[in-house]
Design an enzyme around this catalytic site. Structure first.
Site, PDB file in Angstrom:
ATOM      1  N   GLY A 544       5.240  46.416 -41.012  1.00  0.00           N
ATOM      2  CA  GLY A 544       5.322  45.327 -40.046  1.00  0.00           C
ATOM      3  C   GLY A 544       4.047  45.266 -39.236  1.00  0.00           C
ATOM      4  O   GLY A 544       3.155  46.110 -39.359  1.00  0.00           O
ATOM      5  N   ASP A 661       9.218  45.199 -22.925  1.00  0.00           N
ATOM      6  CA  ASP A 661       9.242  44.366 -24.134  1.00  0.00           C
ATOM      7  C   ASP A 661      10.474  44.685 -24.984  1.00  0.00           C
ATOM      8  O   ASP A 661      10.376  44.922 -26.192  1.00  0.00           O
ATOM      9  CB  ASP A 661       7.964  44.580 -24.947  1.00  0.00           C
ATOM     10  CG  ASP A 661       7.719  43.447 -25.954  1.00  0.00           C
ATOM     11  OD1 ASP A 661       8.323  42.368 -25.785  1.00  0.00           O
ATOM     12  OD2 ASP A 661       6.935  43.644 -26.893  1.00  0.00           O
TER      13      ASP A 661
END
Length: 825
Positions: A544, A661
């Site tokens: 990713g 986050d």
């Protein structure tokens, strides 16, 4: 084929009835003759009916889940059936085995499916086993034999078997007796490694809170941390283990004569239960690990009366209220905040005064206070005696979880201490000692001690705000002093800035002489760039990417962990360097089962890499988008794990950490689907006594709280907001912003959920075919309310993550949420 005998009987009876109906047109003599002939024919079939019913189930035979009588295969004795069993008051079925002649058609085995199956589901007998498909042909469950199947049989013992070979020379390649659920039957044997698991409730056949294990010559009953399979300490144990295998138990036997015992290698028998009874061959028997954790042996008369029912003949343990206790974890037999009383081996559960059942339909699900509880709920200026009173209950105790023990104290002092302590929910007084306890209370039971239960006198009413006018004299003084103070402060600040500039320049020159590797002081392993390049095979297998770098899969010989995830920062910009330092400092000194482990890093020249534990099940974002959607229990397990990880970051670290986050892409799942918080690149560490910080906007669109846009100091409540959005994604199995619906009111998840909650239309939020979630609407509503609290526009109105976790676990009541929520995309 196997029902052909029964069908033939019905035809004969119909023929006999038809003959009787022709009495007006046929002579009485001929009718009597015909009846005698038909009766003789009927009697001649009786010896063959068991044989006809005993025909083996051939390959390619199938059953379909319907309400008809043709959805099962019957044993030769007609006492057991294998097939689809319609559950009471539902349109759902279990693939099961049941007693066919008892009034309630008692289920003794069922396929280990996550949920009951729908009408129209189909089971097929094939060469490779029993295959259960849903109405669309999708595989739900499969019985996997150890060899090719020739045919199947429902035996008179209640054992459904798959055989290989001819009927004369066949062997069993799969048996329901070798794959039990919650029940064993006479002639059934549990070998070493065998286990039973209870159902969740009386009518819910999902895996429940208790397990029976027979291993290493020892029989044990365990509670588990539902909905996970994590076991607590055993509450019943029969030990027959011996290093000499001939002296050690190796089989748990339910004999044909209804005795249950452990057999040792030398043939010696050890009886299981201390209670004795006289077996009766005219009874059916079974032994079941019931949903309340008691292992009971039942009897049922074979005679056919309308008032027959199963009766308990013996059970273990003798008193589960006293036996089922874990000093550190677990709720006890009746759930948190409840009281357990044993009556004839069965736990009877009730709530203390001022408390009510979490689920009105489940007395074993624990209790909740009917009033606001805890610190920060009330105005501290109000006298606690105006708010609370105590109910005295003799011989009641919650024996573990004391947070304070006071002595010597009398009853009045004990009560006053609890009254003025906002954390105290109950005080236990005995002799001259006072034990104070806070929620949740566990293992409640009747034993010595006086329980002083604190309950609210009246409903909580928030104190109204007050306004104090400022006098003119005070305003005039402030007007005169203002300019003088401002001038003094300006001069001092100017001097400080000049000195600071000189000091910074001197330090910068000193730092240039230091080696790069000294900038990070951690106990993490330092890898060379070559090591990580070799481990990732030249950075080939990409897992990713993010705003600061790409993550690659790698293999390292690093302790017991071989697979790793290597995050490579793709540019050494100022932001990239800051992100690298933030991540190492934030996670390098943390350790929690719900955080991803950071093994080490590379800080070599221009290269900045982080080495993480590899997570085999990907991210939460991938997990929620799978087809079919993950079931409610597994999603709930993930949500609780994330909440506990955030509690650790916010309250249990040496210095609090704001992640900044939180989103599904940054939640990874290990091979047990345990949630692990990752990607601390934007994290902000606070000082030990600091609660807020001023920093630039951080986070991801859709998960960012309003205060980021107001240039005000942020707190850990920004993570609470992000968690609230993500909790709604977990509940609904969809993204926070999704335009596929084509309707604006459904595109933004937070707005749509709030609308559904206000309209009382929570069914619209349910994931399609999520039967477990549909059966637990009370929990769904509670979790939606928690999420709405988390996304409140005012951060002071949002609960802490510790409070969120307690509400998710059902330990604290969830107030009705305010309507002032925010959604900033």
């Amino acid at each position: 084929k196997k029902n052909s005998g029964i069908i033939e009987v019905r035809i004969l009876n119909k023929t006999l009835l038809a003959s009787c109906c022709t009495i007006r047109t046929t002579s009485l003599l001929s009718i009597m003759a015909s009846a005698m002939i038909l009766s003789l024919l009927f009697l001649s079939f009786l010896p063959f009916l068991p044989i006809l019913a005993a025909n083996n189930v051939n390959l390619s035979s199938s059953l379909t889940a319907t309400s008809s009588d043709n959805s099962s295969w019957i044993s030769p004795s007609l006492e057991f059936a294998f097939g689809f069993r319609l559950l009471n008051n539902t349109n759902h079925f279990l693939l099961a085995i049941w007693y066919a002649k008892t009034l309630d058609k008692t289920i003794v085995w069922h396929a280990k499916t996550t949920n009951p199956v729908q009408r129209g589901s189909k089971v097929l007998l094939m060469e490779n086993g029993i295959i259960l498909n849903d109405p669309n042909g999708q595989l739900i469950w499969k019985a996997e034999p150890n060899d090719t199947v020739s045919y199947g049989s429902m035996l008179n013992t209640g054992n459904f078997v798959l055989s290989s070979g001819s009927t004369d020379h066949s062997v069993y390649v799969w048996e329901s007796f070798k794959n039990p659920t919650d029940t064993i039957l006479p002639t059934q044997i549990l070998g070493l490694g065998g286990m039973l698991f209870s159902r969740l409730t009386q009518n819910n056949y999902s895996k429940g809170r208790f397990e029976l294990h027979f291993s290493n010559g020892t029989l044990q009953l365990y509670p588990v941390a539902w909905p996970t399979a994590n076991p607590y300490n055993s509450y019943y144990r029969m030990e027959t283990f011996n290093a000499n295998s001939s002296e050690s138990g190796y089989q748990l036997v339910f004999s044909e004569s209804a005795e249950i015992y452990i057999v040792k290698g030398n043939g010696e028998i050890v009886q299981l239960a201390s209670q004795t009874f006289a077996p009766n061959l005219n009874n059916y028997y079974r032994a079941t690990l019931d949903f309340d954790g008691v292992f009971r042996q039942y009897a049922y008369p074979r005679s056919f009366n309308d008032d027959q029912s199963w009766s308990v003949v013996r059970y273990i343990p003798d008193n589960i209220c006293m036996a089922l206790i874990h000093q550190q974890q677990g709720s006890g037999a009746c759930g948190f905040n409840s009281i357990c009383k044993e009556i004839g081996g069965t736990p009877s559960c009730k709530c203390p005064p001022g408390y009510s059942l979490m689920d009105p339909n489940n007395q074993f699900g624990g209790c909740k206070p009917d009033f606001p509880q805890g610190c920060g709920v009330d105005d501290e200026s109000i006298d606690p005696e105006e708010l609370f009173e105590f109910t005295r209950m003799e011989n009641l105790n919650w024996p573990y979880g004391d947070y304070e023990s006071l002595a010597p104290y009398n009853e009045s002092q004990c009560q006053q201490s609890c009254l003025h302590d906002c954390m105290c929910a109950v005080a236990i007084f005995s002799d001259t000692r006072c034990w104070k306890k806070k929620l949740p209370l566990s293992n409640g039971r009747e034993e010595f001690g006086l329980a002083l239960i604190k309950i609210r006198k009246r409903k909580f009413v928030p104190p109204s705000g007050t306004y104090k006018p400022v006098s003119n004299t005070k305003t005039w003084k402030q007007f005169l002093l203002g300019p003088l103070v401002s001038s003094l402060i300006f001069n001092i600040l100017s001097l400080v800035v000049i000195l600071q500039f000189l000091l910074v320049r001197r330090r910068r020159n000193r730092r240039r002489a230091m080696h790069d590797s000294s900038v990070l002081e951690t106990n993490l392993r330092v890898f060379s760039f070559k090591e990580l390049k070799d481990a990732t095979d030249g950075f080939k297998d990409e897992l990713g990417s993010g705003s600061f770098g790409i993550v690659y899969k790698g293999v390292l010989k690093f302790g017991s962990k071989n697979l790793v995830a290597v995050k490579k920062l793709d540019k050494l910009s100022q932001e990239g360097e800051k992100e690298f330092r933030a991540e190492v400092r934030a996670i390098g000194k943390t350790h929690h089962k719900n955080l991803v482990d950071l093994f080490g890093y590379c800080h070599e020249g221009p290269h900045r890499l982080l080495v993480y534990e590899f997570m085999s099940n990907g991210s939460l974002a991938d997990f929620l988008s799978r087809s079919p959607r993950p079931d409610w229990n597994r999603r709930a397990q993930v949500a609780l794990g994330i909440a506990r990880g955030l509690v650790y970051l916010h309250e249990e670290c040496h210095a609090p950490i704001i992640h900044c986050d939180i989103k599904p892409q940054n939640i990874l799942l290990d091979n047990h689907f345990t949630a692990r918080i990752s990607d601390f690149g934007l994290a902000k560490s606070l000082m030990f006594d600091q609660t807020r910080t001023l920093t630039g906007i951080r986070g991801t669109r859709g998960y960012v709280a309003l205060e980021w846009f107001k240039s005000v100091p942020v707190t850990v409540k920004v993570d609470v907001y992000s968690f609230g959005v993500m909790l709604l994604e977990i509940i609904c199995c969809r993204k926070s912003l999704e335009m596929v619906y084509g309707e604006e009111e459904r595109a933004i998840l937070t707005n749509w959920v709030c609308d559904c909650y206000m309209e009382g239309n929570l069914e619209a939020l349910m994931v399609e075919n999520d039967d477990v979630g549909m059966c637990d609407m009370a929990t769904l509503k509670r979790w939606v309310m928690i999420a709405i609290w988390c996304i409140q526009e005012d951060p002071s109105k949002r609960p802490t993550m510790k409070m969120v976790t307690q509400m998710l676990e059902g330990c604290v009541e969830v107030p009705i949420p305010l309507g002032n929520t925010s959604s900033y995309l």
